[in-house]
Design a protein around this motif. Structure first.
Motif, PDB file in Angstrom:
ATOM      1  N   MET A 115       0.192  10.036  16.688  1.00 26.75           N
ATOM      2  CA  MET A 115       1.398   9.605  15.976  1.00 26.75           C
ATOM      3  C   MET A 115       1.186   9.498  14.460  1.00 26.75           C
ATOM      4  SD  MET A 115       4.511   9.024  16.999  1.00 26.75           S
ATOM      5  CE  MET A 115       4.573   8.360  18.635  1.00 26.75           C
ATOM      6  N   LEU A 116      -0.062   9.547  13.989  1.00 29.24           N
ATOM      7  CA  LEU A 116      -0.312   9.541  12.542  1.00 29.24           C
ATOM      8  C   LEU A 116       0.291  10.763  11.857  1.00 29.24           C
ATOM      9  CD1 LEU A 116      -3.959   8.173  12.444  1.00 29.24           C
ATOM     10  CD2 LEU A 116      -1.914   7.077  11.492  1.00 29.24           C
ATOM     11  N   LYS A 117       0.538  11.812  12.627  1.00 27.78           N
ATOM     12  CA  LYS A 117       1.198  12.991  12.052  1.00 27.78           C
ATOM     13  C   LYS A 117       2.575  12.639  11.511  1.00 27.78           C
ATOM     14  CE  LYS A 117      -1.027  16.501  14.949  1.00 27.78           C
ATOM     15  NZ  LYS A 117      -0.766  17.505  16.003  1.00 27.78           N
ATOM     16  N   GLY A 118       3.195  11.607  12.064  1.00 27.17           N
ATOM     17  CA  GLY A 118       4.498  11.161  11.584  1.00 27.17           C
ATOM     18  C   GLY A 118       4.458  10.626  10.170  1.00 27.17           C
ATOM     19  N   PHE A 119       3.271  10.289   9.696  1.00 31.06           N
ATOM     20  CA  PHE A 119       3.066   9.852   8.313  1.00 31.06           C
ATOM     21  C   PHE A 119       2.636  11.010   7.421  1.00 31.06           C
ATOM     22  CE2 PHE A 119       1.929   5.048   8.419  1.00 31.06           C
ATOM     23  CZ  PHE A 119       3.173   4.772   8.915  1.00 31.06           C
ATOM     24  N   ALA A 123      -4.161  13.745  12.770  1.00 35.57           N
ATOM     25  CA  ALA A 123      -4.283  12.988  14.011  1.00 35.57           C
ATOM     26  C   ALA A 123      -5.721  12.553  14.275  1.00 35.57           C
ATOM     27  CB  ALA A 123      -3.765  13.814  15.183  1.00 35.57           C
ATOM     28  N   HIS A 124      -6.688  13.281  13.717  1.00 37.65           N
ATOM     29  CA  HIS A 124      -8.110  12.956  13.961  1.00 37.65           C
ATOM     30  C   HIS A 124      -8.884  13.075  12.653  1.00 37.65           C
ATOM     31  CE1 HIS A 124      -7.342  12.931  18.234  1.00 37.65           C
ATOM     32  NE2 HIS A 124      -6.675  14.055  18.076  1.00 37.65           N
ATOM     33  N   GLY A 125      -9.860  12.200  12.509  1.00 36.85           N
ATOM     34  CA  GLY A 125     -10.743  12.257  11.356  1.00 36.85           C
ATOM     35  C   GLY A 125     -10.100  11.827  10.053  1.00 36.85           C
ATOM     36  N   ASP A 126      -9.032  11.050  10.124  1.00 36.41           N
ATOM     37  CA  ASP A 126      -8.305  10.611   8.936  1.00 36.41           C
ATOM     38  C   ASP A 126      -8.046   9.120   9.077  1.00 36.41           C
ATOM     39  OD1 ASP A 126      -6.765  10.475   6.640  1.00 36.41           O
ATOM     40  OD2 ASP A 126      -5.107  11.669   7.420  1.00 36.41           O
ATOM     41  N   LEU A 127      -8.744   8.306   8.303  1.00 33.80           N
ATOM     42  CA  LEU A 127      -8.567   6.857   8.360  1.00 33.80           C
ATOM     43  C   LEU A 127      -7.386   6.463   7.481  1.00 33.80           C
ATOM     44  CD1 LEU A 127      -9.541   4.073   9.312  1.00 33.80           C
ATOM     45  CD2 LEU A 127     -11.006   4.015   7.275  1.00 33.80           C
ATOM     46  N   VAL A 128      -6.386   5.854   8.089  1.00 32.53           N
ATOM     47  CA  VAL A 128      -5.188   5.411   7.389  1.00 32.53           C
ATOM     48  C   VAL A 128      -5.208   3.888   7.360  1.00 32.53           C
ATOM     49  CG1 VAL A 128      -2.669   5.378   7.422  1.00 32.53           C
ATOM     50  CG2 VAL A 128      -3.909   7.428   8.166  1.00 32.53           C
ATOM     51  N   THR A 129      -5.068   3.317   6.169  1.00 32.46           N
ATOM     52  CA  THR A 129      -5.016   1.866   6.039  1.00 32.46           C
ATOM     53  C   THR A 129      -3.647   1.462   5.528  1.00 32.46           C
ATOM     54  OG1 THR A 129      -7.388   1.746   5.570  1.00 32.46           O
ATOM     55  CG2 THR A 129      -6.047  -0.178   4.978  1.00 32.46           C
ATOM     56  N   ILE A 130      -2.930   0.674   6.323  1.00 33.92           N
ATOM     57  CA  ILE A 130      -1.636   0.141   5.907  1.00 33.92           C
ATOM     58  C   ILE A 130      -1.919  -1.141   5.129  1.00 33.92           C
ATOM     59  CG2 ILE A 130       0.631  -0.661   6.651  1.00 33.92           C
ATOM     60  CD1 ILE A 130      -0.025   2.267   7.463  1.00 33.92           C
ATOM     61  N   PRO A 131      -1.563  -1.183   3.837  1.00 30.16           N
ATOM     62  CA  PRO A 131      -1.835  -2.387   3.043  1.00 30.16           C
ATOM     63  C   PRO A 131      -1.059  -3.593   3.565  1.00 30.16           C
ATOM     64  CG  PRO A 131      -1.150  -0.552   1.639  1.00 30.16           C
ATOM     65  CD  PRO A 131      -0.914  -0.143   3.058  1.00 30.16           C
ATOM     66  N   VAL A 132      -1.678  -4.753   3.447  1.00 35.67           N
ATOM     67  CA  VAL A 132      -1.036  -6.026   3.775  1.00 35.67           C
ATOM     68  C   VAL A 132      -1.078  -6.883   2.517  1.00 35.67           C
ATOM     69  CG1 VAL A 132      -1.163  -8.130   5.166  1.00 35.67           C
ATOM     70  CG2 VAL A 132      -1.746  -5.911   6.198  1.00 35.67           C
ATOM     71  N   ILE A 133       0.077  -7.417   2.122  1.00 33.06           N
ATOM     72  CA  ILE A 133       0.126  -8.307   0.965  1.00 33.06           C
ATOM     73  C   ILE A 133       0.687  -9.654   1.402  1.00 33.06           C
ATOM     74  CG2 ILE A 133       0.348  -6.397  -0.664  1.00 33.06           C
ATOM     75  CD1 ILE A 133       3.334  -7.131  -0.975  1.00 33.06           C
ATOM     76  N   PRO A 134       0.319 -10.732   0.687  1.00 32.00           N
ATOM     77  CA  PRO A 134       0.859 -12.045   1.046  1.00 32.00           C
ATOM     78  C   PRO A 134       2.352 -12.129   0.759  1.00 32.00           C
ATOM     79  CG  PRO A 134      -0.899 -12.239  -0.619  1.00 32.00           C
ATOM     80  CD  PRO A 134      -0.625 -10.792  -0.411  1.00 32.00           C
ATOM     81  N   ASN A 135       3.040 -12.941   1.542  1.00 26.82           N
ATOM     82  CA  ASN A 135       4.470 -13.129   1.352  1.00 26.82           C
ATOM     83  C   ASN A 135       4.733 -14.026   0.143  1.00 26.82           C
ATOM     84  OD1 ASN A 135       7.205 -12.928   1.848  1.00 26.82           O
ATOM     85  ND2 ASN A 135       7.217 -14.496   3.441  1.00 26.82           N
ATOM     86  N   GLY A 136       5.905 -13.917  -0.405  1.00 27.39           N
ATOM     87  CA  GLY A 136       6.339 -14.752  -1.512  1.00 27.39           C
ATOM     88  C   GLY A 136       7.783 -14.448  -1.825  1.00 27.39           C
ATOM     89  N   GLN A 137       8.382 -15.243  -2.698  1.00 21.64           N
ATOM     90  CA  GLN A 137       9.791 -15.060  -3.022  1.00 21.64           C
ATOM     91  C   GLN A 137      10.009 -14.375  -4.371  1.00 21.64           C
ATOM     92  OE1 GLN A 137      11.984 -15.735  -0.483  1.00 21.64           O
ATOM     93  NE2 GLN A 137       9.982 -16.008   0.474  1.00 21.64           N
ATOM     94  N   ASP A 138       8.949 -14.191  -5.147  1.00 20.41           N
ATOM     95  CA  ASP A 138       9.064 -13.534  -6.447  1.00 20.41           C
ATOM     96  C   ASP A 138       8.798 -12.038  -6.255  1.00 20.41           C
ATOM     97  OD1 ASP A 138       8.625 -12.448  -9.020  1.00 20.41           O
ATOM     98  OD2 ASP A 138       7.913 -14.370  -9.780  1.00 20.41           O
ATOM     99  N   MET A 139       9.847 -11.227  -6.402  1.00 19.42           N
ATOM    100  CA  MET A 139       9.721  -9.793  -6.139  1.00 19.42           C
ATOM    101  C   MET A 139       8.825  -9.095  -7.167  1.00 19.42           C
ATOM    102  SD  MET A 139      11.140  -9.380  -3.311  1.00 19.42           S
ATOM    103  CE  MET A 139      10.998 -11.090  -2.790  1.00 19.42           C
ATOM    104  N   ARG A 140       8.673  -9.664  -8.347  1.00 20.79           N
ATOM    105  CA  ARG A 140       7.732  -9.070  -9.316  1.00 20.79           C
ATOM    106  C   ARG A 140       6.296  -9.246  -8.843  1.00 20.79           C
ATOM    107  NH1 ARG A 140      10.377 -12.094 -14.228  1.00 20.79           N
ATOM    108  NH2 ARG A 140      10.142 -13.591 -12.580  1.00 20.79           N
ATOM    109  N   VAL A 141       5.985 -10.401  -8.302  1.00 26.79           N
ATOM    110  CA  VAL A 141       4.645 -10.654  -7.769  1.00 26.79           C
ATOM    111  C   VAL A 141       4.375  -9.737  -6.578  1.00 26.79           C
ATOM    112  CG1 VAL A 141       3.165 -12.370  -6.644  1.00 26.79           C
ATOM    113  CG2 VAL A 141       4.558 -13.029  -8.625  1.00 26.79           C
ATOM    114  N   LEU A 142       5.347  -9.631  -5.671  1.00 24.86           N
ATOM    115  CA  LEU A 142       5.179  -8.742  -4.529  1.00 24.86           C
ATOM    116  C   LEU A 142       5.068  -7.292  -4.986  1.00 24.86           C
ATOM    117  CD1 LEU A 142       7.617 -10.143  -1.806  1.00 24.86           C
ATOM    118  CD2 LEU A 142       5.161 -10.442  -1.973  1.00 24.86           C
TER     119      LEU A 142
END
Length: 195
Positions: A115-119, A123-142
């Motif tokens: 399913m990585l092909k959808g990105f 499908a193989h041999g490709d490490l994909v990292t989805i970033p995770v950021i902390p939540n907050g209410q200031d859209m500039r910070v996010l």
């Protein structure tokens, strides 16, 4: 079909999947790049009941350019569109991305899944990292946190304990990528097989 109708139709689809519960989530489409202008779903409305008029035009900072109140996250939509060059940004509250971010707060790694092909990835041999950021209410910070972790080959972001953002050339491509992301994250959560 109008941009407003496209936004309403896509929102109804996500609401029916349980990914836009209550009035949560928002969608945007780029209307112009110079200067940047987007149509963003209006705030406080049931996303399963939007009409073609239930959107607000905003500028590059997410500020309204006309009547109506845009989503509180309009500024982050604009930042994602400006940095990535996307034509559409989708933000939903599907559970799998939030659970994955809780388990892998430094970023969710995916590999060796068809399913990585959808990105647009391998499908193989490709490490994909989805970033995770902390939540907050200031859209500039996010937006700053998004930009620090941005990779042109990974069209997704998870905001911890909040939801996910996925983007594409248009609403359809963004939807396909979001559906793939949700499948990928459900797979690694249910199998315990994060990369």
């Amino acid at each position: 079909m109008s941009v407003g109708q496209d936004l309403a139709d896509e929102a109804a689809r996500y609401a029916s999947m349980g990914w836009m519960r209550g009035t949560s989530g928002n969608l945007s489409v780029v209307l112009d790049r110079d200067p940047l202008r987007l149509a963003v779903t209006a705030s406080g409305l049931d996303k399963g009941e939007l009409t073609a008029d239930d959107h607000v035009e905003v500028d590059a900072h997410g500020e309204p350019l006309g009547p109506g109140v845009p989503s509180a996250e309009a500024g982050l939509h604009a930042r994602i569109a400006a940095v990535s060059g996307a034509g559409a940004v989708v933000h939903v509250h599907a559970l799998a991305p939030v659970l994955a971010a809780e388990r892998w707060p430094g970023g969710v790694q995916l590999a060796d899944l068809e399913m990585l092909k959808g990105f647009g990835r391998q499908a193989h041999g490709d490490l994909v990292t989805i970033p995770v950021i902390p939540n907050g209410q200031d859209m500039r910070v996010l937006g700053d946190a998004f930009e620090r972790g941005y990779r042109a080959d990974t069209p997704a972001l998870i905001v911890a304990r909040h939801g996910s953002y996925v983007w594409g050339a248009d609403l359809r491509q963004a939807r396909h990528r979001l559906e793939c992301l949700e499948w990928l994250l459900r797979f690694i959560l249910e199998t315990g097989r994060g990369a």
